[in-house]
Design a protein around this motif. Structure first.
Motif, PDB file in Angstrom:
ATOM      1  N   ILE A 211      -4.269  -2.071 -12.957  1.00  0.00           N
ATOM      2  CA  ILE A 211      -5.208  -3.195 -12.986  1.00  0.00           C
ATOM      3  C   ILE A 211      -6.653  -2.711 -12.897  1.00  0.00           C
ATOM      4  CG2 ILE A 211      -5.938  -5.282 -11.753  1.00  0.00           C
ATOM      5  CD1 ILE A 211      -3.063  -5.722 -10.953  1.00  0.00           C
ATOM      6  N   ASN A 212      -6.920  -1.741 -12.053  1.00  0.00           N
ATOM      7  CA  ASN A 212      -8.283  -1.186 -11.981  1.00  0.00           C
ATOM      8  C   ASN A 212      -8.193   0.314 -11.792  1.00  0.00           C
ATOM      9  OD1 ASN A 212      -7.568  -0.928  -9.252  1.00  0.00           O
ATOM     10  ND2 ASN A 212      -9.722  -1.036  -8.642  1.00  0.00           N
ATOM     11  N   ASN A 213      -9.301   0.998 -12.049  1.00  0.00           N
ATOM     12  CA  ASN A 213      -9.298   2.456 -11.951  1.00  0.00           C
ATOM     13  C   ASN A 213      -9.952   2.984 -10.686  1.00  0.00           C
ATOM     14  OD1 ASN A 213     -11.937   1.928 -12.444  1.00  0.00           O
ATOM     15  ND2 ASN A 213     -12.069   2.963 -14.443  1.00  0.00           N
ATOM     16  N   GLY A 214     -10.264   2.108  -9.750  1.00  0.00           N
ATOM     17  CA  GLY A 214     -10.784   2.555  -8.458  1.00  0.00           C
ATOM     18  C   GLY A 214     -12.223   3.005  -8.459  1.00  0.00           C
ATOM     19  N   ILE A 215     -12.965   2.840  -9.567  1.00  0.00           N
ATOM     20  CA  ILE A 215     -14.375   3.250  -9.596  1.00  0.00           C
ATOM     21  C   ILE A 215     -15.209   2.204  -8.868  1.00  0.00           C
ATOM     22  CG2 ILE A 215     -16.361   3.719 -11.088  1.00  0.00           C
ATOM     23  CD1 ILE A 215     -14.342   4.588 -13.229  1.00  0.00           C
ATOM     24  N   PRO A 216     -16.054   2.616  -7.925  1.00  0.00           N
ATOM     25  CA  PRO A 216     -16.863   1.645  -7.201  1.00  0.00           C
ATOM     26  C   PRO A 216     -17.781   0.875  -8.133  1.00  0.00           C
ATOM     27  CG  PRO A 216     -16.912   3.786  -6.116  1.00  0.00           C
ATOM     28  CD  PRO A 216     -16.254   3.991  -7.457  1.00  0.00           C
ATOM     29  N   GLY A 217     -17.994  -0.373  -7.822  1.00  0.00           N
ATOM     30  CA  GLY A 217     -18.911  -1.186  -8.596  1.00  0.00           C
ATOM     31  C   GLY A 217     -20.353  -0.793  -8.343  1.00  0.00           C
ATOM     32  N   PRO A 218     -21.264  -1.358  -9.091  1.00  0.00           N
ATOM     33  CA  PRO A 218     -22.679  -1.027  -8.917  1.00  0.00           C
ATOM     34  C   PRO A 218     -23.206  -1.498  -7.557  1.00  0.00           C
ATOM     35  CG  PRO A 218     -22.417  -2.909 -10.365  1.00  0.00           C
ATOM     36  CD  PRO A 218     -21.043  -2.361 -10.141  1.00  0.00           C
ATOM     37  N   THR A 219     -24.197  -0.763  -7.071  1.00  0.00           N
ATOM     38  CA  THR A 219     -24.818  -1.129  -5.797  1.00  0.00           C
ATOM     39  C   THR A 219     -25.612  -2.420  -5.950  1.00  0.00           C
ATOM     40  OG1 THR A 219     -25.002   1.200  -5.199  1.00  0.00           O
ATOM     41  CG2 THR A 219     -26.420  -0.344  -3.991  1.00  0.00           C
ATOM     42  N   GLY A 220     -25.459  -3.296  -4.986  1.00  0.00           N
ATOM     43  CA  GLY A 220     -26.197  -4.551  -5.019  1.00  0.00           C
ATOM     44  C   GLY A 220     -27.663  -4.348  -4.699  1.00  0.00           C
TER      45      GLY A 220
ATOM     46  N   ARG B 204       0.834  -1.193   0.000  1.00  0.00           N
ATOM     47  CA  ARG B 204       0.000   0.000   0.000  1.00  0.00           C
ATOM     48  C   ARG B 204       0.868   1.242   0.000  1.00  0.00           C
ATOM     49  NH1 ARG B 204      -4.545  -1.446   4.641  1.00  0.00           N
ATOM     50  NH2 ARG B 204      -5.268  -3.417   3.710  1.00  0.00           N
ATOM     51  N   THR B 205       0.353   2.283  -0.647  1.00  0.00           N
ATOM     52  CA  THR B 205       1.033   3.577  -0.632  1.00  0.00           C
ATOM     53  C   THR B 205      -0.008   4.674  -0.780  1.00  0.00           C
ATOM     54  OG1 THR B 205       2.700   4.960  -1.683  1.00  0.00           O
ATOM     55  CG2 THR B 205       1.421   3.539  -3.136  1.00  0.00           C
ATOM     56  N   ALA B 206       0.283   5.802  -0.152  1.00  0.00           N
ATOM     57  CA  ALA B 206      -0.614   6.946  -0.285  1.00  0.00           C
ATOM     58  C   ALA B 206      -0.078   7.948  -1.293  1.00  0.00           C
ATOM     59  CB  ALA B 206      -0.825   7.615   1.066  1.00  0.00           C
TER      60      ALA B 206
ATOM     61  N   ASN C 199      -2.709   2.103  -4.400  1.00  0.00           N
ATOM     62  CA  ASN C 199      -2.649   3.513  -4.059  1.00  0.00           C
ATOM     63  C   ASN C 199      -3.914   3.833  -3.250  1.00  0.00           C
ATOM     64  OD1 ASN C 199      -2.788   6.358  -3.990  1.00  0.00           O
ATOM     65  ND2 ASN C 199      -1.645   6.528  -5.922  1.00  0.00           N
ATOM     66  N   THR C 200      -3.736   4.004  -1.944  1.00  0.00           N
ATOM     67  CA  THR C 200      -4.911   4.185  -1.082  1.00  0.00           C
ATOM     68  C   THR C 200      -5.585   5.537  -1.291  1.00  0.00           C
ATOM     69  OG1 THR C 200      -3.468   4.975   0.696  1.00  0.00           O
ATOM     70  CG2 THR C 200      -4.008   2.618   0.679  1.00  0.00           C
ATOM     71  N   ALA C 201      -4.911   6.513  -1.825  1.00  0.00           N
ATOM     72  CA  ALA C 201      -5.517   7.820  -2.067  1.00  0.00           C
ATOM     73  C   ALA C 201      -6.501   7.769  -3.225  1.00  0.00           C
ATOM     74  CB  ALA C 201      -4.439   8.868  -2.335  1.00  0.00           C
ATOM     75  N   SER C 202      -6.158   7.006  -4.275  1.00  0.00           N
ATOM     76  CA  SER C 202      -7.009   6.953  -5.470  1.00  0.00           C
ATOM     77  C   SER C 202      -7.813   5.671  -5.582  1.00  0.00           C
ATOM     78  CB  SER C 202      -6.144   7.089  -6.731  1.00  0.00           C
ATOM     79  OG  SER C 202      -5.277   5.968  -6.845  1.00  0.00           O
ATOM     80  N   GLY C 203      -7.373   4.613  -4.888  1.00  0.00           N
ATOM     81  CA  GLY C 203      -8.034   3.318  -5.017  1.00  0.00           C
ATOM     82  C   GLY C 203      -7.541   2.521  -6.214  1.00  0.00           C
ATOM     83  N   TYR C 204      -6.478   3.022  -6.907  1.00  0.00           N
ATOM     84  CA  TYR C 204      -5.947   2.325  -8.072  1.00  0.00           C
ATOM     85  C   TYR C 204      -5.036   1.183  -7.620  1.00  0.00           C
ATOM     86  CZ  TYR C 204      -7.513   6.276 -10.964  1.00  0.00           C
ATOM     87  OH  TYR C 204      -8.250   7.227 -11.602  1.00  0.00           O
TER      88      TYR C 204
END
Length: 219
Positions: A45-54, A9-11, A27-32
């Motif tokens: 690997i991912n762009n940190g965008i939250p997935g859809p709500t269940g 992890r890194t900020a 990257n804990t600041a961006s979620g990437y």
């Protein structure tokens, strides 16, 4: 065989060479989430965008309704002058007019009867007058179910001829269903009365009852 490792992890920013090949870093600041390929290229690997709500789960069972206390009350008065026929016994105040009530009634003219158990606030004001010259004591007390309530009496002194005094206070009384209370008064002087007065025209204003009574439950 698969290798298991902890995600780093890194900020701050992630640069080439960090992480190592096959290593993950978040990257804990961006979620990437990043890794490095075999050719040394840094890969997102991912762009940190939250997935859809269940889907929303089923609603829980509705709880029982809260307790609501019913309010009971009485507003009454008397339009007659109440006399003191005997110095040997007490006189129960009477009420010939009920303005409004719910769950509290005037029975047999003097009994304040409740239809529901509870603690009741019994408030009154009585206008006392005497026609003789000497001053006299007037005792007022509370009775419940034809039994005097201990230590409930108070003395009012009416000073002399045509002197008027107003007795006004209240009692808190615990009562069960269909129990009743009464207010009593007594004087050794038969010239003492609870006075009702009417016909005031200068200036015009309401008539004066001999006694005003209000009762309401407080618990």
């Amino acid at each position: 065989m698969a290798n298991y490792q902890r995600t780093k992890r890194t900020a701050s920013g992630v640069s080439t060479g960090d992480p190592a090949v096959g290593e993950l870093i978040l990257n804990t600041a961006s979620g990437y989430l990043y890794t490095t390929r075999d050719d040394g290229a840094l890969v997102l690997i991912n762009n940190g965008i939250p997935g859809p709500t269940g889907p929303t789960g089923p609603s829980g069972v509705v709880g029982p309704s809260g307790y609501t206390s019913e309010r009971y009350f009485l507003n009454a008065f008397d339009t007659t002058t109440q006399t003191n026929p005997s110095a040997a016994s007490g006189n129960a105040f009477t009420y010939n007019t009920v303005v409004d009530s719910r769950g509290v009634s005037v029975v047999s003219g003097s009994m304040i009867q409740v239809a529901n158990a509870g603690v009741y606030n019994i408030q009154f004001s009585a206008q006392l007058e005497k026609s003789s010259a000497n001053k006299e004591d007037v005792d007022i007390w509370l009775s419940k179910n034809n039994v005097n309530v201990p230590w409930s009496a108070t003395t009012i002194v009416v000073e002399g001829s045509s002197d008027r005094q107003v007795a006004a206070w209240n009692f808190f009384l615990s009562m069960d269903t269909n129990e009743f209370a009464q207010l009593y008064w007594h004087s050794d002087d038969l010239n003492v009365v609870a006075l009702a007065a009417s016909g005031h025209v200068v200036p015009a204003h309401p008539d004066i009852p001999s006694i005003i009574l209000t009762v309401n439950n407080v618990d």
